[in-house]
Design an enzyme around this catalytic site. Structure first.
Site, PDB file in Angstrom:
ATOM      1  N   TYR A  43     -20.054   6.711   9.521  1.00 30.93           N
ATOM      2  CA  TYR A  43     -19.981   5.374   8.934  1.00 30.93           C
ATOM      3  C   TYR A  43     -18.750   5.267   8.041  1.00 30.93           C
ATOM      4  CZ  TYR A  43     -24.616   4.740  10.818  1.00 30.93           C
ATOM      5  OH  TYR A  43     -25.657   4.646  11.690  1.00 30.93           O
ATOM      6  N   VAL A 274       3.070   9.792  15.659  1.00 30.22           N
ATOM      7  CA  VAL A 274       3.845   8.807  16.422  1.00 30.22           C
ATOM      8  C   VAL A 274       3.063   7.520  16.663  1.00 30.22           C
ATOM      9  CG1 VAL A 274       5.291  10.532  17.542  1.00 30.22           C
ATOM     10  CG2 VAL A 274       3.100   9.889  18.587  1.00 30.22           C
ATOM     11  N   HIS A 448       3.152  -8.706 -20.722  1.00 29.96           N
ATOM     12  CA  HIS A 448       4.250  -7.780 -21.035  1.00 29.96           C
ATOM     13  C   HIS A 448       3.698  -6.608 -21.844  1.00 29.96           C
ATOM     14  CE1 HIS A 448       8.252  -6.371 -22.149  1.00 29.96           C
ATOM     15  NE2 HIS A 448       7.811  -6.241 -23.392  1.00 29.96           N
TER      16      HIS A 448
END
Length: 472
Positions: A43, A274, A448
């Site tokens: 699962y 690949v 910030h």
């Protein structure tokens, strides 16, 4: 443990419990439908068991060790003792927690779980087997195919788990090789090569094309390529893997160029990265109206429906982009359509991330794609070396780039190569989905000091209004 007494019929049959299948099953059950989910392996599918989650867990652990070992300029000097087996055990614990959670969620939503392999006998029924033993048949009103993908093999490089490894094998190594060869510099190859290089392995990457991360813009790939070089990874571009042989030490890889020039490289092991291929060989599609394409993928429309009226396909088996979050969204769409809703999949803002160093994230259109479509783009860019937060993280490589429509300033795409790019891209995906303008994002106050300010500055730069980088 899933039930082994099969229901004879079900409203919705889901084949495969990966990030597409289990989401589809839960959503369909939430709509009041009787749902049966058949899974032949584990699962959570490839993503939770052998892909996204285990690889990112290892990347996190290895980054902690690597950063600590290279923090002398910060005044931090540590003597590290990396226990790879312990690292793998921790990774496995993360995987087990998540996969166990998937099973509980399915059961909690009333989904019937069956351990086994489902193969179609018609457009309305499947036969289920387990370890070669037939459990019985299930007829369905609708079915959702979510069987996913697996690592693709190269001819002559069959995976044996000893000399020739898939990405799955590479994530399960309990001891480190001294020298490792990777075939393929795509996202899987670059993630794995970075992981092993940071652990001190001598890594060589063989790639038949002329750059890392084919398909990504060159300036993005260049940032990752430079960092990989700093880690000592050796790249052999323009060479294709031709053959290999076993040696007393390990293996020897033989490569060939387009001009016929041959080279050979010794190593302990070879990892083939690949790409991936769809898992359809166990489905019995020949007994349905479905005709796979020439690569084996199952064609679907924007509601995930196949050529068979009552059969849907989602996730990797349905083709590119092969992304877990795309599979989950397709699972929701398929379940909603079956439940009677007019749901469709929008491909306008599907983000993608590569967990290299630094991370890459993209969403929407590139500047080149806009020009090819006959649109005039406006582009904004924020280099991370100008970000205060990036400086405090000691991670200043890369940039955030935003692409918008030249006249309307509607945000249409973004490309990021920077720390936490996978997190930062969410804001830009939302902006594209909501058709937000440059001004709307630029005028939003960002915390910030944070990396998200780089998004704000890139958007402002596109308008010629950036403060912390020079406007173009």
């Amino acid at each position: 443990m899933a039930v082994q007494s099969l229901p004879s019929e079900t409203d919705v049959l889901v084949i495969g419990a990966g990030p597409g299948g289990y989401v589809a099953a839960i959503r369909a059950a939430q709509s009041g439908l009787d749902v049966t989910l058949v899974e032949k392996d584990a699962y959570g599918g490839a993503c939770l068991n052998v892909g996204c989650i285990p690889s990112k867990a290892l990347i996190t652990a290895i980054d902690i060790a690597h950063d600590a070992d290279h923090a002398g300029h910060m005044g931090i000097n540590a003597e590290l003792d990396v226990d790879l087996a312990g690292m793998i055990d921790w990774k496995d614990g993360v995987v087990n927690q998540l996969t166990g959670g998937v099973e509980k969620l399915c059961k909690g939503n009333g989904v019937t779980l069956v351990d086994g392999t489902a193969a179609f006998t018609s457009d309305r029924a499947v036969r289920v087997t387990q370890d070669g033993t037939e459990l019985g048949s299930i007829s369905f009103d609708h079915a959702i195919v979510a069987t996913g993908s697996r690592p693709a093999e190269l001819p002559g490089f069959a995976f044996d788990g000893e000399h020739i490894l898939s990405s799955t094998h590479a994530l399960e190594l309990k001891s480190l090789p001294d020298q490792l060869l990777l075939i393929g510099a795509g996202y899987i190859g670059m993630e794995l090569s970075t992981v092993f290089a940071k652990l001190g392995v001598d890594v060589t990457v063989v790639e038949m094309l002329d750059q890392v991360l084919p398909g990504y813009e060159r300036d993005i790939a260049r940032v990752v390529r430079q960092r990989a070089g700093d880690l000592g990874i050796d790249f052999r571009f323009g060479e294709g893997a031709d053959s290999w042989e076993e040696t007393a030490r390990g293996v020897r890889l033989f490569t060939v160029t387009e001009d016929g020039d041959r080279s050979e490289y010794p190593a302990d092991r070879i990892v083939v990265a690949v790409g991936r291929e769809p898992v359809t060989d166990t489905l019995g599609l020949g007994n349905t109206s479905i005709e796979p394409d020439d690569r084996g993928f199952v064609p679907t429309d924007d509601q995930t429906q196949t050529d068979a009226e009552r059969i849907f396909a989602i996730g990797d088996v349905a083709g590119e982009p092969m992304l877990a979050h795309k599979a989950s969204k397709e699972g929701e769409v398929a379940a909603d359509v079956i439940a009677g809703d007019d749901a469709t999949l929008s491909s306008r803002a599907i983000p993608a991330a590569v967990f290299t160093d630094p991370e890459i994230a993209t969403v929407g259109m590139t500047e080149a794609e806009m020009k090819e479509a006959g649109q005039e783009p406006v582009v904004g860019r924020m280099p991370m070396r100008a970000s205060g937060r990036a400086l405090t993280l000691d991670e200043t490589d890369g940039f955030v780039r935003v692409v918008a429509h030249g006249s309307t300033e509607t945000i249409l795409g973004a490309q990021l190569v920077c720390p936490d790019a996978s997190e930062l891209v969410a804001e830009l995906a939302l902006a594209i989905e909501l058709e937000a303008s440059l001004e709307e994002v630029a005028s939003t106050i960002h915390t910030h000091p944070t990396l998200t300010e780089a998004v704000m500055e890139a958007v402002a730069n596109a308008r010629g209004e950036a403060i912390h980088t020079l406007n173009r």
